[in-house]
Scaffold this motif. Structure first.
Motif, PDB file in Angstrom:
ATOM      1  N   ALA A 131       0.831  -1.207   0.000  1.00  0.00           N
ATOM      2  CA  ALA A 131       0.000   0.000   0.000  1.00  0.00           C
ATOM      3  C   ALA A 131       0.861   1.251   0.000  1.00  0.00           C
ATOM      4  CB  ALA A 131      -0.934  -0.008   1.207  1.00  0.00           C
ATOM      5  N   LEU A 132       1.904   1.248   0.808  1.00  0.00           N
ATOM      6  CA  LEU A 132       2.778   2.419   0.890  1.00  0.00           C
ATOM      7  C   LEU A 132       3.634   2.551  -0.368  1.00  0.00           C
ATOM      8  CD1 LEU A 132       3.730   4.762   2.666  1.00  0.00           C
ATOM      9  CD2 LEU A 132       5.442   3.230   3.636  1.00  0.00           C
ATOM     10  N   GLY A 133       4.206   1.434  -0.836  1.00  0.00           N
ATOM     11  CA  GLY A 133       5.074   1.499  -2.000  1.00  0.00           C
ATOM     12  C   GLY A 133       4.353   1.936  -3.264  1.00  0.00           C
ATOM     13  N   VAL A 134       3.180   1.355  -3.516  1.00  0.00           N
ATOM     14  CA  VAL A 134       2.432   1.702  -4.727  1.00  0.00           C
ATOM     15  C   VAL A 134       1.911   3.134  -4.644  1.00  0.00           C
ATOM     16  CG1 VAL A 134       0.388   1.124  -6.117  1.00  0.00           C
ATOM     17  CG2 VAL A 134       1.852  -0.689  -5.234  1.00  0.00           C
ATOM     18  N   SER A 135       1.660   3.627  -3.444  1.00  0.00           N
ATOM     19  CA  SER A 135       1.179   5.004  -3.316  1.00  0.00           C
ATOM     20  C   SER A 135       2.204   5.995  -3.877  1.00  0.00           C
ATOM     21  CB  SER A 135       0.882   5.330  -1.846  1.00  0.00           C
ATOM     22  OG  SER A 135       2.081   5.437  -1.085  1.00  0.00           O
ATOM     23  N   PHE A 136       3.491   5.692  -3.767  1.00  0.00           N
ATOM     24  CA  PHE A 136       4.502   6.571  -4.352  1.00  0.00           C
ATOM     25  C   PHE A 136       4.496   6.479  -5.883  1.00  0.00           C
ATOM     26  CE2 PHE A 136       6.161   6.540  -0.028  1.00  0.00           C
ATOM     27  CZ  PHE A 136       6.617   7.843   0.102  1.00  0.00           C
ATOM     28  N   LEU A 137       4.095   5.322  -6.417  1.00  0.00           N
ATOM     29  CA  LEU A 137       4.012   5.186  -7.862  1.00  0.00           C
ATOM     30  C   LEU A 137       2.915   6.059  -8.458  1.00  0.00           C
ATOM     31  CD1 LEU A 137       4.475   1.326  -8.384  1.00  0.00           C
ATOM     32  CD2 LEU A 137       6.190   3.144  -8.573  1.00  0.00           C
ATOM     33  N   THR A 138       1.912   6.441  -7.647  1.00  0.00           N
ATOM     34  CA  THR A 138       0.841   7.289  -8.170  1.00  0.00           C
ATOM     35  C   THR A 138       1.362   8.642  -8.618  1.00  0.00           C
ATOM     36  OG1 THR A 138       0.268   8.172  -5.962  1.00  0.00           O
ATOM     37  CG2 THR A 138      -0.883   6.169  -6.704  1.00  0.00           C
ATOM     38  N   ARG A 139       2.560   9.019  -8.195  1.00  0.00           N
ATOM     39  CA  ARG A 139       3.137  10.292  -8.618  1.00  0.00           C
ATOM     40  C   ARG A 139       3.733  10.205 -10.019  1.00  0.00           C
ATOM     41  NH1 ARG A 139       5.773  13.866  -3.962  1.00  0.00           N
ATOM     42  NH2 ARG A 139       4.891  15.357  -5.415  1.00  0.00           N
ATOM     43  N   ARG A 140       3.928   8.959 -10.534  1.00  0.00           N
ATOM     44  CA  ARG A 140       4.547   8.782 -11.846  1.00  0.00           C
ATOM     45  C   ARG A 140       3.667   8.012 -12.833  1.00  0.00           C
ATOM     46  NH1 ARG A 140       9.000  11.577 -12.843  1.00  0.00           N
ATOM     47  NH2 ARG A 140       9.308  10.109 -14.571  1.00  0.00           N
ATOM     48  N   ILE A 141       2.832   7.101 -12.330  1.00  0.00           N
ATOM     49  CA  ILE A 141       2.056   6.206 -13.183  1.00  0.00           C
ATOM     50  C   ILE A 141       0.568   6.471 -12.969  1.00  0.00           C
ATOM     51  CG2 ILE A 141       1.548   3.789 -13.748  1.00  0.00           C
ATOM     52  CD1 ILE A 141       4.285   3.067 -12.634  1.00  0.00           C
ATOM     53  N   ARG A 142      -0.171   6.456 -14.051  1.00  0.00           N
ATOM     54  CA  ARG A 142      -1.607   6.720 -13.973  1.00  0.00           C
ATOM     55  C   ARG A 142      -2.304   5.650 -13.140  1.00  0.00           C
ATOM     56  NH1 ARG A 142      -3.284  10.880 -16.548  1.00  0.00           N
ATOM     57  NH2 ARG A 142      -2.128  11.764 -18.301  1.00  0.00           N
ATOM     58  N   THR A 143      -3.282   6.091 -12.353  1.00  0.00           N
ATOM     59  CA  THR A 143      -4.012   5.161 -11.497  1.00  0.00           C
ATOM     60  C   THR A 143      -4.832   4.163 -12.305  1.00  0.00           C
ATOM     61  OG1 THR A 143      -5.642   6.941 -11.263  1.00  0.00           O
ATOM     62  CG2 THR A 143      -4.132   6.600  -9.439  1.00  0.00           C
ATOM     63  N   THR A 144      -5.199   4.497 -13.542  1.00  0.00           N
ATOM     64  CA  THR A 144      -5.884   3.524 -14.385  1.00  0.00           C
ATOM     65  C   THR A 144      -5.017   2.283 -14.587  1.00  0.00           C
ATOM     66  OG1 THR A 144      -5.082   4.851 -16.245  1.00  0.00           O
ATOM     67  CG2 THR A 144      -7.400   5.077 -15.664  1.00  0.00           C
ATOM     68  N   VAL A 145      -3.737   2.495 -14.829  1.00  0.00           N
ATOM     69  CA  VAL A 145      -2.800   1.393 -15.050  1.00  0.00           C
ATOM     70  C   VAL A 145      -2.596   0.600 -13.764  1.00  0.00           C
ATOM     71  CG1 VAL A 145      -0.449   0.802 -15.737  1.00  0.00           C
ATOM     72  CG2 VAL A 145      -1.658   2.656 -16.897  1.00  0.00           C
ATOM     73  N   LEU A 146      -2.424   1.308 -12.654  1.00  0.00           N
ATOM     74  CA  LEU A 146      -2.189   0.640 -11.372  1.00  0.00           C
ATOM     75  C   LEU A 146      -3.385  -0.219 -10.963  1.00  0.00           C
ATOM     76  CD1 LEU A 146      -0.489   3.570  -9.415  1.00  0.00           C
ATOM     77  CD2 LEU A 146       0.633   1.553 -10.390  1.00  0.00           C
ATOM     78  N   LEU A 147      -4.588   0.306 -11.124  1.00  0.00           N
ATOM     79  CA  LEU A 147      -5.779  -0.449 -10.745  1.00  0.00           C
ATOM     80  C   LEU A 147      -5.947  -1.696 -11.605  1.00  0.00           C
ATOM     81  CD1 LEU A 147      -8.179   2.578 -10.191  1.00  0.00           C
ATOM     82  CD2 LEU A 147      -7.393   0.998  -8.417  1.00  0.00           C
ATOM     83  N   LEU A 148      -5.669  -1.589 -12.886  1.00  0.00           N
ATOM     84  CA  LEU A 148      -5.747  -2.748 -13.777  1.00  0.00           C
ATOM     85  C   LEU A 148      -4.742  -3.819 -13.358  1.00  0.00           C
ATOM     86  CD1 LEU A 148      -6.853  -4.097 -16.350  1.00  0.00           C
ATOM     87  CD2 LEU A 148      -5.016  -2.955 -17.607  1.00  0.00           C
ATOM     88  N   GLY A 149      -3.521  -3.414 -13.086  1.00  0.00           N
ATOM     89  CA  GLY A 149      -2.493  -4.374 -12.680  1.00  0.00           C
ATOM     90  C   GLY A 149      -2.854  -5.093 -11.394  1.00  0.00           C
ATOM     91  N   MET A 150      -3.385  -4.351 -10.423  1.00  0.00           N
ATOM     92  CA  MET A 150      -3.781  -4.978  -9.158  1.00  0.00           C
ATOM     93  C   MET A 150      -4.881  -6.001  -9.366  1.00  0.00           C
ATOM     94  SD  MET A 150      -3.674  -1.993  -6.269  1.00  0.00           S
ATOM     95  CE  MET A 150      -4.242  -0.643  -7.285  1.00  0.00           C
ATOM     96  N   ALA A 151      -5.884  -5.654 -10.152  1.00  0.00           N
ATOM     97  CA  ALA A 151      -7.006  -6.567 -10.379  1.00  0.00           C
ATOM     98  C   ALA A 151      -6.544  -7.856 -11.053  1.00  0.00           C
ATOM     99  CB  ALA A 151      -8.086  -5.889 -11.216  1.00  0.00           C
ATOM    100  N   LEU A 152      -5.668  -7.737 -12.024  1.00  0.00           N
ATOM    101  CA  LEU A 152      -5.152  -8.931 -12.706  1.00  0.00           C
ATOM    102  C   LEU A 152      -4.350  -9.806 -11.751  1.00  0.00           C
ATOM    103  CD1 LEU A 152      -4.005  -7.373 -16.108  1.00  0.00           C
ATOM    104  CD2 LEU A 152      -5.928  -8.937 -15.750  1.00  0.00           C
TER     105      LEU A 152
END
Length: 456
Positions: free
Chosen positions: A81-102
């Motif tokens: 949760a903490l690590g991916v939250s820093f990725l939100t500053r560089r990567i779109r949340t659409t991409v992150l949410l898709l990756g998590m669901a898969l």
């Protein structure tokens, strides 16, 4: 010129101006998609609690060992949760949410194999937790890219309903699956449903007009100013929100894991009856969350209404919920226990919405994902400790009812402490002013939709 802290990021050029009706449809369409996302997320968590008895019987586990397996889900939950939250500053949340669901969907499928035992269960729960840990903070961060500050409580409450709705929808269905096909197929079904959601999100998911700029685009257009993380994460509002969410998540995690066992072993209900009570409790949780969201929206539209401290009402509600939990532990009548689970105890969930919106208020838009991820890091620790501590308390007690009695009194104490702290220290507007974070305005006529899938 640099925008003020917390202001909406400059909008992407070349996309076109969107009408308010289109934006409204996009905002609420995204809300319903993310609600479904949370439904699947919590259906994944519900499987272990509903299938506790057949899993323990087939794999030969004690309650302590089963609690360890459930806690394994949270082994990487907080860190992810903490690590991916820093990725939100560089990567779109659409991409992150898709990756998590898969990832979380694929993690469920190995338990369909008959040879999969306790070791496989532990490994898949760790992987599932790592994939689901960032789900709530990233989803809330994504959703807040569609709504201004005063509009956020209701859609955030709708999103949190996914926690209750996931249990309400999945409990009866998964109970039928467990009875008819066996507990392994319960894991398989939720995995397949997650893959279906991922496909829908790939087609329809997009960021809102208030989503922060990222990467090189942020540098080119000028990003919103930041505040020191030390001041943000050590503010009274953030610390109080984190502890309140921790206490609520402790109760929620214990209920997901042990409520069916409690109702069966202590109250004498059958598996189907226990599933029905879990479903009714989830519906009560959903009603509480939606009711709170609607009341908050109504209050925000009354500009002349007196503004009471946010923490005062939430703290009083939490103290009332704590009293209900303690009463639940003390009474013997099954009907009273069920009434308390469905009604007053559900009030604990109010702090889950309040903590998210309070933290979003004190964080600039570019730091909102990190602030929410840090919040998830803290409250997810309850997901590690609660099933393990509760299971060990029951195993160590002289009897099962005695162990559960002590466990529920501990939950009441945590919720009561969270209520008192909220009354004293949950002051998002005051802390936002001190940190220099202005209110995010409502989405207006000049807002444009963001592109969906470019990562920067």
């Amino acid at each position: 010129m640099t925008a003020p802290a917390g202001a909406a990021a400059p909008l992407q050029s070349g996309i076109g101006v969107e009408g308010p009706e289109r934006l409204r449809r996009g905002a609420w369409g995204t809300t319903w998609l993310l609600l479904t996302f949370m439904l699947v997320n919590f259906a994944d968590k519900t499987v272990m609690g509903l299938a506790a008895d057949p899993i323990r019987d087939e794999l030969g586990l004690t309650r302590g060992e089963f609690g360890t397996a459930q806690s394994a889900f949270f082994a990487l939950f907080s860190l992810a949760a903490l690590g991916v939250s820093f990725l939100t500053r560089r990567i779109r949340t659409t991409v992150l949410l898709l990756g998590m669901a898969l990832l979380w969907s694929v993690a469920q499928l190995p338990m369909l194999l008959g040879a999969a035992g306790f070791g496989t269960l532990l490994a898949t729960r760790v992987l599932l937790g790592a994939a689901e840990g960032p789900a709530a903070p990233v989803a809330v961060h994504h959703l807040h890219g569609w709504f201004g500050q005063k509009e956020r409580t209701l859609p955030t409450a709708v999103l949190m309903v996914g926690a209750a709705g996931g249990v309400a929808v999945s409990a009866p269905l998964l109970t039928v699956v467990i009875d008819g096909w066996g507990w392994r197929w319960a894991f398989g079904i939720v995995g397949l449903v997650g893959l279906v959601w991922a496909l829908c999100w790939y087609v329809r998911g997009e960021e809102g007009p208030l989503a922060p700029a990222r990467g090189r685009a942020a540098s080119d257009r000028g990003s919103s100013a930041s505040v020191p993380y030390r001041g943000l994460l050590l503010s009274g509002t953030w610390l109080t929100a984190a502890f309140g969410a921790f206490a609520a998540y402790w109760l929620l995690s214990a209920g997901l894991t042990w409520a069916p066992d409690y109702l069966h072993e202590v109250s004498g209900l059958s598996l189907k009856q226990s599933g029905a009570v879990v479903t009714a409790t989830a519906i009560g949780n959903a009603v509480v969350l939606l009711g709170h969201g609607l009341l908050a929206r109504r209050a925000s539209r009354k500009e002349t209404a007196p503004k009471l401290p946010v923490g005062l009402g939430g703290g009083v509600v939490m103290c009332g919920a704590a009293l209900s939990i303690a009463t639940f532990a003390e009474v013997d009548a099954v009907a009273v226990k069920i009434a308390l689970m469905v009604g007053p105890m559900a009030l604990t969930n109010v702090i889950l919405t309040m903590s998210q919106t309070a933290v979003a208020r004190i964080a600039p838009s570019g730091q909102r994902g990190v602030a929410l991820g840090a919040l998830a890091f803290v409250y997810a620790l309850a997901g590690i400790l609660s099933p393990l501590v509760t299971g060990r308390m029951v195993d160590a007690a002289s009897s099962v009812p005695t162990g559960y009695h002590s466990a529920y009194l501990l939950m009441a104490g945590l919720v009561a402490a969270a209520g008192v702290l909220a009354v004293c220290f949950l002051r998002p507007e005051k802390d936002a002013m001190r940190l220099g974070v202005p209110e995010t305005p409502a989405v207006g006529h000049s807002c444009a939709l963001s592109r969906r899938w470019w990562p920067v």
